[in-house]
Design a protein around this motif. Structure first.
Motif, PDB file in Angstrom:
ATOM      1  N   GLY A  28       0.417  -1.278   0.471  1.00 27.70           N
ATOM      2  CA  GLY A  28       0.036   0.002  -0.116  1.00 27.70           C
ATOM      3  C   GLY A  28       0.930   1.820   0.392  1.00 27.70           C
ATOM      4  N   GLN A  29       0.560   2.092   0.751  1.00 26.22           N
ATOM      5  CA  GLN A  29       0.958   3.424   1.126  1.00 26.22           C
ATOM      6  C   GLN A  29       2.803   3.503   2.135  1.00 26.22           C
ATOM      7  OE1 GLN A  29       0.718   5.271  -1.212  1.00 26.22           O
ATOM      8  NE2 GLN A  29       1.803   7.389   0.456  1.00 26.22           N
ATOM      9  N   ARG A  30       2.422   2.042   2.647  1.00 22.68           N
ATOM     10  CA  ARG A  30       3.092   2.110   3.926  1.00 22.68           C
ATOM     11  C   ARG A  30       4.695   2.398   3.885  1.00 22.68           C
ATOM     12  NH1 ARG A  30       0.358  -3.479   7.096  1.00 22.68           N
ATOM     13  NH2 ARG A  30      -1.669  -1.893   7.360  1.00 22.68           N
ATOM     14  N   LEU A  31       5.345   1.690   2.408  1.00 28.21           N
ATOM     15  CA  LEU A  31       6.723   2.051   2.566  1.00 28.21           C
ATOM     16  C   LEU A  31       7.110   3.347   2.342  1.00 28.21           C
ATOM     17  CD1 LEU A  31       9.347   1.022   1.830  1.00 28.21           C
ATOM     18  CD2 LEU A  31       9.209   0.271  -0.323  1.00 28.21           C
ATOM     19  N   ASN A  54       9.335   5.935  -6.892  1.00 23.89           N
ATOM     20  CA  ASN A  54      10.510   4.133  -7.599  1.00 23.89           C
ATOM     21  C   ASN A  54       9.486   3.089  -5.836  1.00 23.89           C
ATOM     22  OD1 ASN A  54      11.705   4.429  -9.816  1.00 23.89           O
ATOM     23  ND2 ASN A  54      13.131   5.719  -9.002  1.00 23.89           N
ATOM     24  N   LEU A  55       9.136   3.757  -5.233  1.00 23.83           N
ATOM     25  CA  LEU A  55       8.479   3.037  -3.614  1.00 23.83           C
ATOM     26  C   LEU A  55       7.653   2.078  -3.819  1.00 23.83           C
ATOM     27  CD1 LEU A  55      10.189   4.663  -0.832  1.00 23.83           C
ATOM     28  CD2 LEU A  55      11.813   2.656  -2.269  1.00 23.83           C
ATOM     29  N   ASP A  69       3.816   5.174  13.286  1.00 24.00           N
ATOM     30  CA  ASP A  69       3.900   4.681  11.241  1.00 24.00           C
ATOM     31  C   ASP A  69       3.041   5.776  11.561  1.00 24.00           C
ATOM     32  OD1 ASP A  69       1.225   3.660  12.362  1.00 24.00           O
ATOM     33  OD2 ASP A  69       2.026   1.527  11.901  1.00 24.00           O
ATOM     34  N   ILE A  70       2.620   6.180  10.042  1.00 24.41           N
ATOM     35  CA  ILE A  70       1.457   6.697   9.754  1.00 24.41           C
ATOM     36  C   ILE A  70      -0.213   6.930  11.015  1.00 24.41           C
ATOM     37  CG2 ILE A  70       2.066   7.420   7.426  1.00 24.41           C
ATOM     38  CD1 ILE A  70      -0.971   6.014   6.622  1.00 24.41           C
ATOM     39  N   TYR A  71      -0.034   6.201  11.631  1.00 24.67           N
ATOM     40  CA  TYR A  71      -1.363   5.430  12.149  1.00 24.67           C
ATOM     41  C   TYR A  71      -0.850   5.751  13.814  1.00 24.67           C
ATOM     42  CZ  TYR A  71      -2.711   4.010   7.379  1.00 24.67           C
ATOM     43  OH  TYR A  71      -3.362   4.410   6.157  1.00 24.67           O
ATOM     44  N   HIS A  72       0.516   4.974  13.726  1.00 26.82           N
ATOM     45  CA  HIS A  72       0.546   4.176  15.533  1.00 26.82           C
ATOM     46  C   HIS A  72       1.543   5.274  16.336  1.00 26.82           C
ATOM     47  CE1 HIS A  72      -1.773   0.458  13.361  1.00 26.82           C
ATOM     48  NE2 HIS A  72      -2.363   1.395  14.102  1.00 26.82           N
ATOM     49  N   PRO A  73       1.369   5.500  17.652  1.00 28.08           N
ATOM     50  CA  PRO A  73       2.120   6.023  18.168  1.00 28.08           C
ATOM     51  C   PRO A  73       3.169   5.542  18.509  1.00 28.08           C
ATOM     52  CG  PRO A  73      -0.081   6.231  19.518  1.00 28.08           C
ATOM     53  CD  PRO A  73       0.026   5.228  18.518  1.00 28.08           C
ATOM     54  N   THR A  74       4.244   6.139  18.620  1.00 28.80           N
ATOM     55  CA  THR A  74       5.108   4.843  19.316  1.00 28.80           C
ATOM     56  C   THR A  74       5.466   5.171  20.980  1.00 28.80           C
ATOM     57  OG1 THR A  74       6.439   7.783  19.954  1.00 28.80           O
ATOM     58  CG2 THR A  74       7.570   6.139  17.823  1.00 28.80           C
ATOM     59  N   ASN A  75       7.197   5.142  21.612  1.00 31.44           N
ATOM     60  CA  ASN A  75       6.034   4.099  23.330  1.00 31.44           C
ATOM     61  C   ASN A  75       6.091   6.078  23.555  1.00 31.44           C
ATOM     62  OD1 ASN A  75       6.681   1.854  22.745  1.00 31.44           O
ATOM     63  ND2 ASN A  75       9.065   1.491  24.255  1.00 31.44           N
ATOM     64  N   ALA A  76       6.911   7.305  22.442  1.00 29.52           N
ATOM     65  CA  ALA A  76       7.034   8.408  23.002  1.00 29.52           C
ATOM     66  C   ALA A  76       5.189   8.665  22.792  1.00 29.52           C
ATOM     67  CB  ALA A  76       7.520   9.386  22.463  1.00 29.52           C
ATOM     68  N   GLY A  77       4.828   8.136  22.221  1.00 23.32           N
ATOM     69  CA  GLY A  77       3.175   8.676  21.812  1.00 23.32           C
ATOM     70  C   GLY A  77       2.259   8.196  22.842  1.00 23.32           C
ATOM     71  N   HIS A  78       2.550   6.413  22.815  1.00 22.63           N
ATOM     72  CA  HIS A  78       1.796   6.068  24.068  1.00 22.63           C
ATOM     73  C   HIS A  78       2.146   7.034  25.126  1.00 22.63           C
ATOM     74  CE1 HIS A  78      -0.060   2.322  21.462  1.00 22.63           C
ATOM     75  NE2 HIS A  78       0.542   3.263  21.442  1.00 22.63           N
ATOM     76  N   LYS A  79       3.271   7.334  25.489  1.00 24.70           N
ATOM     77  CA  LYS A  79       3.548   8.062  27.378  1.00 24.70           C
ATOM     78  C   LYS A  79       2.116   9.207  27.479  1.00 24.70           C
ATOM     79  CE  LYS A  79       6.829  10.196  29.797  1.00 24.70           C
ATOM     80  NZ  LYS A  79       5.842  10.865  31.163  1.00 24.70           N
ATOM     81  N   ILE A  80       2.449  10.014  25.618  1.00 25.86           N
ATOM     82  CA  ILE A  80       1.933  11.268  25.905  1.00 25.86           C
ATOM     83  C   ILE A  80       0.378  10.911  25.789  1.00 25.86           C
ATOM     84  CG2 ILE A  80       0.983  12.883  24.704  1.00 25.86           C
ATOM     85  CD1 ILE A  80       3.830  13.383  23.026  1.00 25.86           C
ATOM     86  N   MET A  81      -0.182   9.827  25.489  1.00 26.33           N
ATOM     87  CA  MET A  81      -1.966   9.568  25.244  1.00 26.33           C
ATOM     88  C   MET A  81      -2.000   9.446  26.944  1.00 26.33           C
ATOM     89  SD  MET A  81      -2.548   7.301  22.063  1.00 26.33           S
ATOM     90  CE  MET A  81      -4.071   7.608  22.065  1.00 26.33           C
TER      91      MET A  81
END
Length: 579
Positions: free
Chosen positions: A54-57, A75-76, A391-403
């Motif tokens: 899809g668009q992920r790469l 090209n991807l 990724d374009i949808y999900h938080p990193t550990n830092a993002g989860h901590k902020i939530m």
């Protein structure tokens, strides 16, 4: 106010453009110091997958690699373009602690003739000490059937291994990659961080129920906190998922703040399922949150703000789910949580009016982070998108901590506020709709006495199901195991069900396998819809509405394989019905 825990993944830095150590060619990060975890998979392996189709790469290259020329991104989109541009791939894995296990790196391309069945697969060992392994593309034979890069995977010898990984595409000459300016780690203890978190409180709401739960916890009485939502609630992007997802972190924060001596009187219920809206949430609420009547939550956090675009009821199932939770025996506090995608989008404008209508506490991660995303560090940026999003949808550990900290701010404000005297209103006319409050799950285990069913050619039971890590589990639980499956050997007889109900939701299985085919669904003799399990193309629970009526009456449902698909599989996972 904030949870002081942190990790290397919480403090992600923007990468500098790397260079091939042999040729000096430019490098493009696809993963940069990404936290990964060996998770048990249905095939018996322990792996972390990075999906690329899809668009992920393209999105990974765009956000991990910094500002890129559009020709590079173009090209991807195909494996031919990938081969034209990429000279070799650098892979490094650094296992945490004293872990000495071997790591296998896998490439799996999607094929033209069979998306998952064909396409080149490469698997080779990598050291786990952080040193870089180089895979030169011209050294391998690639199938002419390769259509697009499909996924990378890191496979470990046992479950639970944590590691940090890098994947770098070293490009041929003529494809310049700009250098990125390194970003400082997020300062979670700063005043600017605190101000950002405070912006998340969209509505304090009527606090009577939440205050009651907090006071119960302070007295050491049992309190249950439940979470229901999509993949973000499941924990996607957090490593390790079970401990660093926002749900567990906010539960742990609540327990440490309010329970005497941090005791075990607070129970944690997590029921997030990736890629599913509240239309499915209302079907599984009694099973996954209430555990078929064995659990009475004191607090319920509802997180569907980035999943409900596909809700066919346009908010009626969401409002019904909120009302169903509010009607619980413990009179639970219901908190609406609005997460956000990397493109700054969510459905807060549609869903927040329901919170205002019932005077519910509401927490908006979008309100906290989006405005500061657009600022420079000098002008007040606290965390970049590259640091917040895995990724374009999900938080990193830092993002989860902020939530988690955003929910913590609501807990703190509620704790120090005077209690509201009256309970919130639950008997008001609905804002969008309440027709799904009484939804119940019907599956193979409980169908007797609810409906008359002749399974026909849907006699088998599908065991290859979508999995979700419930509660604090590091392992996945199969969803809808009591199902009806048609196979290649089943013949043509259709599945027939007669049921008395007002409303009916069908849940069927999506799949990327070519073994699965399309089925037609008739209601009372009329073709209602055609169910295509390849619409999403991964193993996934798909809810669709079959009818919505005000009066109870008898309906006949018939499901049969579409013409030309008689030798294919199709799985009816279950139904949600309103009696």
């Amino acid at each position: 106010m904030t949870d002081p825990r942190s990790s290397a993944a919480d403090a992600t830095r923007a990468p500098m453009a790397p260079q091939d150590p042999a040729s000096g060619r430019n490098g493009l990060y696809i993963l940069h110091d990404a936290a990964i975890e060996a998770t048990a998979r249905p095939d018996g392996t322990f792996a972390q997958e990075i999906y690329l189709d899809g668009q992920r790469l393209i999105d990974k290259a765009r956000y991990a690699g910094g500002g890129l020329d559009e020709a590079i991104l173009e090209n991807l989109r195909s494996f031919d373009g990938f081969r034209r541009m990429v000279h070799r791939i650098g892979i490094s894995v650094h296992a945490h602690g004293n872990e000495k296990s071997t790591v296998f790196f896998t490439i799996h391309n999607r094929g033209k003739s069979g998306r998952f069945e064909s396409g080149t697969r490469l698997r080779f060992p990598c050291p786990a000490d952080g040193s870089e392994s180089l895979l030169t593309l011209e050294d391998y034979d690639w199938s002419p059937d390769d259509e697009v890069p499909g996924k990378f995977a890191f496979e470990f010898e046992r479950a639970g291994v944590l590691a940090t990984a890098n994947i770098i595409f070293y490009l041929h000459d003529g494809y310049p990659v700009p250098e990125s300016i390194p970003e400082p780690p997020v300062d979670f203890g700063s005043e600017s961080y605190r101000r950002m978190i405070e912006k998340s409180l969209l509505n304090k709401g009527n606090n009577k129920r939440l205050k009651t739960a907090i006071e119960k916890a302070k007295r050491g009485e049992p309190v249950t906190i439940a979470y229901i939502g999509g993949s973000i609630t499941q924990g996607a992007g957090a490593v390790p998922l079970s401990a660093n997802c926002y749900a567990y972190r906010s539960y742990d924060l609540f327990k440490r703040w309010f329970v005497p001596s941090g005791g075990d009187s607070v129970r944690f219920i997590k029921a997030g399922v990736g890629g599913t809206p509240s239309e499915l949430g209302i079907v599984r609420y009694e099973r996954d949150v209430l555990r078929d009547g064995t659990v009475e939550p004191d607090i319920v956090i509802v997180e569907f703000a980035v999943n409900d675009a596909d809700d066919e009821t346009k908010g009626s199932c969401y409002e019904s789910l909120v009302l169903k939770a509010l009607a619980g025996g413990n009179k639970p506090a219901v908190i609406l949580l609005f997460s956000v995608f990397m493109n700054d989008w969510n459905l807060q404008d549609r869903l927040a009016p329901i919170g205002w209508h019932y005077q519910l506490p509401m927490v908006s991660v979008k309100d906290a982070v989006v405005e500061q995303f657009r600022l420079s560090k000098a002008d007040g940026n606290v965390i970049s998108k590259r640091q917040f999003f895995y990724d374009i949808y999900h938080p990193t550990n830092a993002g989860h901590k902020i939530m988690s900290d955003c929910l913590g701010w609501l807990f703190e404000v509620t704790d120090r506020s005077a209690a509201d005297g009256e309970d919130l209103p639950t008997d008001k006319p609905p804002l969008i709709g309440n027709g799904y409050v009484g939804t119940r799950l019907l599956d193979r285990m409980n169908a007797d006495g609810i409906a008359r069913i002749h399974p026909g050619g849907f006699q088998e039971t599908d065991a290859e199901l979508q999995m979700a890590e419930l509660d604090d589990h590091s392992y996945g639980t199969p969803l809808f195991p009591h199902n009806w499956m048609h196979t290649a050997e089943s013949g043509n007889p259709s599945f027939k069900m007669t049921i008395r109900s007002r409303r009916l939701i069908l849940v069927f299985k999506d799949s990327g396998s070519h073994d699965f085919g399309t089925a037609n669904i008739w209601v009372d003799g009329q073709l209602k819809r055609t169910a295509d399990p390849h619409q999403v193309n991964w193993t996934h629970c798909h809810a669709v509405l079959l009818y919505d009526e005000e009066d109870v009456r008898e309906h006949t449902i018939e499901i049969a394989m579409a013409e030309g698909n008689e030798d294919k599989r199709f799985t009816i996972l279950g139904f949600g019905y309103v009696p």
